[in-house]
Scaffold this active site. Structure first.
Site, PDB file in Angstrom:
ATOM      1  N   ASP A  45       0.838  -1.201   0.000  1.00 36.13           N
ATOM      2  CA  ASP A  45       0.000   0.000   0.000  1.00 36.13           C
ATOM      3  C   ASP A  45       0.872   1.250   0.000  1.00 36.13           C
ATOM      4  OD1 ASP A  45      -2.483  -1.292  -0.037  1.00 36.13           O
ATOM      5  OD2 ASP A  45      -2.320  -1.714   2.108  1.00 36.13           O
ATOM      6  N   GLU A 125      -4.549  10.044   4.717  1.00 34.95           N
ATOM      7  CA  GLU A 125      -4.850  10.991   5.790  1.00 34.95           C
ATOM      8  C   GLU A 125      -3.812  12.091   5.846  1.00 34.95           C
ATOM      9  OE1 GLU A 125      -1.767   9.001   6.539  1.00 34.95           O
ATOM     10  OE2 GLU A 125      -3.274   7.634   7.304  1.00 34.95           O
ATOM     11  N   ARG A 150      -5.424  19.431  23.162  1.00 34.51           N
ATOM     12  CA  ARG A 150      -4.029  19.278  23.548  1.00 34.51           C
ATOM     13  C   ARG A 150      -3.726  17.787  23.603  1.00 34.51           C
ATOM     14  NH1 ARG A 150      -0.571  22.184  28.288  1.00 34.51           N
ATOM     15  NH2 ARG A 150       1.395  21.275  27.615  1.00 34.51           N
TER      16      ARG A 150
HETATM   17  P1  NAP Z   1       4.552   2.232   6.762  1.00 29.40           P
HETATM   18  O1  NAP Z   1       4.986   2.597   8.121  1.00 29.40           O
HETATM   19  O2  NAP Z   1       5.328   1.236   5.969  1.00 29.40           O
HETATM   20  O3  NAP Z   1       2.996   1.811   6.713  1.00 29.40           O
HETATM   21  C1  NAP Z   1       2.280   1.430   7.798  1.00 29.40           C
HETATM   22  C2  NAP Z   1       1.345   0.302   7.420  1.00 29.40           C
HETATM   23  O4  NAP Z   1       0.120   0.828   6.898  1.00 29.40           O
HETATM   24  C3  NAP Z   1       1.867  -0.667   6.364  1.00 29.40           C
HETATM   25  O5  NAP Z   1       1.547  -1.961   6.776  1.00 29.40           O
HETATM   26  C4  NAP Z   1       1.083  -0.253   5.121  1.00 29.40           C
HETATM   27  O6  NAP Z   1       0.957  -1.309   4.206  1.00 29.40           O
HETATM   28  C5  NAP Z   1      -0.256   0.063   5.745  1.00 29.40           C
HETATM   29  N1  NAP Z   1      -1.185   0.875   4.967  1.00 29.40           N
HETATM   30  C6  NAP Z   1      -0.942   2.001   4.240  1.00 29.40           C
HETATM   31  N2  NAP Z   1      -2.087   2.476   3.722  1.00 29.40           N
HETATM   32  C7  NAP Z   1      -3.085   1.635   4.114  1.00 29.40           C
HETATM   33  C8  NAP Z   1      -4.490   1.612   3.902  1.00 29.40           C
HETATM   34  N3  NAP Z   1      -5.116   2.571   3.204  1.00 29.40           N
HETATM   35  N4  NAP Z   1      -5.202   0.608   4.482  1.00 29.40           N
HETATM   36  C9  NAP Z   1      -4.606  -0.343   5.211  1.00 29.40           C
HETATM   37  N5  NAP Z   1      -3.278  -0.363   5.457  1.00 29.40           N
HETATM   38  C10 NAP Z   1      -2.535   0.615   4.927  1.00 29.40           C
HETATM   39  O7  NAP Z   1       4.486   3.574   5.899  1.00 29.40           O
HETATM   40  P2  NAP Z   1       3.981   3.731   4.416  1.00 29.40           P
HETATM   41  O8  NAP Z   1       3.915   2.399   3.737  1.00 29.40           O
HETATM   42  O9  NAP Z   1       4.743   4.835   3.794  1.00 29.40           O
HETATM   43  O10 NAP Z   1       2.479   4.206   4.658  1.00 29.40           O
HETATM   44  C11 NAP Z   1       2.189   5.456   5.197  1.00 29.40           C
HETATM   45  C12 NAP Z   1       0.935   5.248   5.995  1.00 29.40           C
HETATM   46  O11 NAP Z   1       1.266   4.602   7.203  1.00 29.40           O
HETATM   47  C13 NAP Z   1       0.261   6.509   6.420  1.00 29.40           C
HETATM   48  O12 NAP Z   1      -0.568   7.030   5.417  1.00 29.40           O
HETATM   49  C14 NAP Z   1      -0.513   6.029   7.646  1.00 29.40           C
HETATM   50  O13 NAP Z   1      -1.823   5.649   7.294  1.00 29.40           O
HETATM   51  C15 NAP Z   1       0.213   4.802   8.108  1.00 29.40           C
HETATM   52  N6  NAP Z   1       0.686   4.990   9.477  1.00 29.40           N
HETATM   53  C16 NAP Z   1       0.108   4.232  10.445  1.00 29.40           C
HETATM   54  C17 NAP Z   1       0.441   4.419  11.773  1.00 29.40           C
HETATM   55  C18 NAP Z   1      -0.228   3.583  12.796  1.00 29.40           C
HETATM   56  O14 NAP Z   1      -1.100   2.783  12.428  1.00 29.40           O
HETATM   57  N7  NAP Z   1       0.105   3.737  14.054  1.00 29.40           N
HETATM   58  C19 NAP Z   1       1.382   5.378  12.127  1.00 29.40           C
HETATM   59  C20 NAP Z   1       1.956   6.134  11.116  1.00 29.40           C
HETATM   60  C21 NAP Z   1       1.590   5.930   9.782  1.00 29.40           C
HETATM   61  P3  NAP Z   1       2.186  -1.810   3.288  1.00 29.40           P
HETATM   62  O15 NAP Z   1       3.078  -2.609   4.197  1.00 29.40           O
HETATM   63  O16 NAP Z   1       1.492  -2.670   2.270  1.00 29.40           O
HETATM   64  O17 NAP Z   1       2.874  -0.624   2.692  1.00 29.40           O
END
Ligand code: NAP
Ligand code: MN
Length: 275
Positions: A45, A125, A150
């Site tokens: 993703d 997001e 906050r």
């Molecule tokens: P990452 O740290 O590798 O991604 C975090 C996880 O989110 C990965 O498993 C990614 O899948 C999955 N993911 C991304 N978009 C998704 C969606 N629409 N539905 C379900 N899972 C999804 O960073 P990245 O790959 O660059 O992705 C950035 C995204 O990470 C941000 O947009 C945010 O949504 C997410 N994120 C999540 C958290 C949290 O859950 N605590 C914190 C920060 C960011 P893949 O392994 O297939 O890439």
């Protein structure tokens, strides 16, 4: 029909891209990185997020499709061993000049600084966090004061992004046929001065939310995978992007709720039908 490919950069994704180029050329499609009709993302993703941001100024004319080379991706829903089937279906749809797509809503943000207004789009997001200390901000909805926040931060997600960061924050999963944005809190502090609602909320189309960070704060702003540190933000307005959606090519049906079940719950039915 013209196509382009973005891959994650690992060996498996790279090999798969080479295979795809060969298969798809045999089926009459031309590679055009600048102006593709279909963009194939090979990876996860996260790779799809890169593809989206690379082509975000051409959303009207592009449809995305994804092959996952890791675990099942939410948007990368084709398996590596289905690459030939995907090439067949793309070839057929090119021949018949009939590309089926689904359209998902996005969030638009308008960042006001002393220099003016910047507009940005996010697929999953955008989040706002404090850098040195907790984020302090006033939140207004439709120009009315709503709450004084906050805490660690605020996450405003799209329906397709509701399964990403938003889900970890206890937000609801929102079907992408709903034109809405979701506001979820990231560890809010509640006391007599700072009071927040505590529950995630959904705003429909034509509503907007303004966040006014306390002046002079160092702020971490994220747009999907892109993170920037800013100290010039006066306010950020967010709303469902008007007239802009992201399109996914649907060569076969894969309903959103099946996707949710397969990504988070598993494949096994609990009650197997007995003969
Ligand atoms: P990452 O740290 O590798 O991604 C975090 C996880 O989110 C990965 O498993 C990614 O899948 C999955 N993911 C991304 N978009 C998704 C969606 N629409 N539905 C379900 N899972 C999804 O960073 P990245 O790959 O660059 O992705 C950035 C995204 O990470 C941000 O947009 C945010 O949504 C997410 N994120 C999540 C958290 C949290 O859950 N605590 C914190 C920060 C960011 P893949 O392994 O297939 O890439
Ligand atoms: Mn990732």
């Amino acid at each position: 029909m013209k196509y382009s490919v973005i891959h994650r950069g690992d060996d498996i994704s790279f090999q798969l891209m080479q295979t795809f180029h060969t298969l798809i050329r045999e089926r009459g499609l031309h590679h055009d990185e600048a102006n593709p009709d279909v963009v194939l993302s090979i990876g996860g993703d996260g790779t799809m997020l890169h593809a989206f941001h690379k082509y975000k100024d051409q959303l009207d004319t592009i449809a995305f499709v994804g092959i996952h080379t890791g675990r099942l991706g939410f948007f990368a829903d084709w398996k590596p061993d289905e690459v030939e089937m995907l090439a067949d279906m793309m070839g057929e749809s090119a021949q018949q000049n009939d590309l089926r797509v689904v359209k998902y809503p996005l969030v638009e943000i308008q960042i006001t600084t002393p220099q003016g207004i910047e507009t940005q789009l996010a697929f999953n997001e955008f989040t706002l966090k404090g850098v040195d200390v907790t984020l302090m901000a006033e939140l207004h909805i439709n120009d009315e004061p709503f709450e004084t926040f906050r805490g660690d931060g605020i996450c405003i997600s799209t329906p397709p992004g509701s399964t990403a960061y938003n889900k970890s924050l206890g937000g609801a999963i929102v079907h992408p046929s709903l034109d809405a944005i979701q506001i979820a809190e990231i560890a809010s502090i509640n006391n007599r001065v700072f009071r927040t609602l505590g529950s995630p909320i959904l705003l429909p189309k034509h509503h907007h939310c303004d966040i006014y960070p306390r002046a002079g704060q160092n702020i971490l702003l994220s747009l999907d995978h892109i993170i920037m540190q800013r100290d010039d933000i006066l306010s950020i307005r967010s709303m469902v992007a008007a007239g802009k959606k992201v399109k996914f090519a649907r060569f076969r049906p894969f309903p959103f709720w099946s996707r949710v079940r397969e990504a988070f719950i598993g494949y096994e039915p609990i009650h197997e039908k007995k003969p």
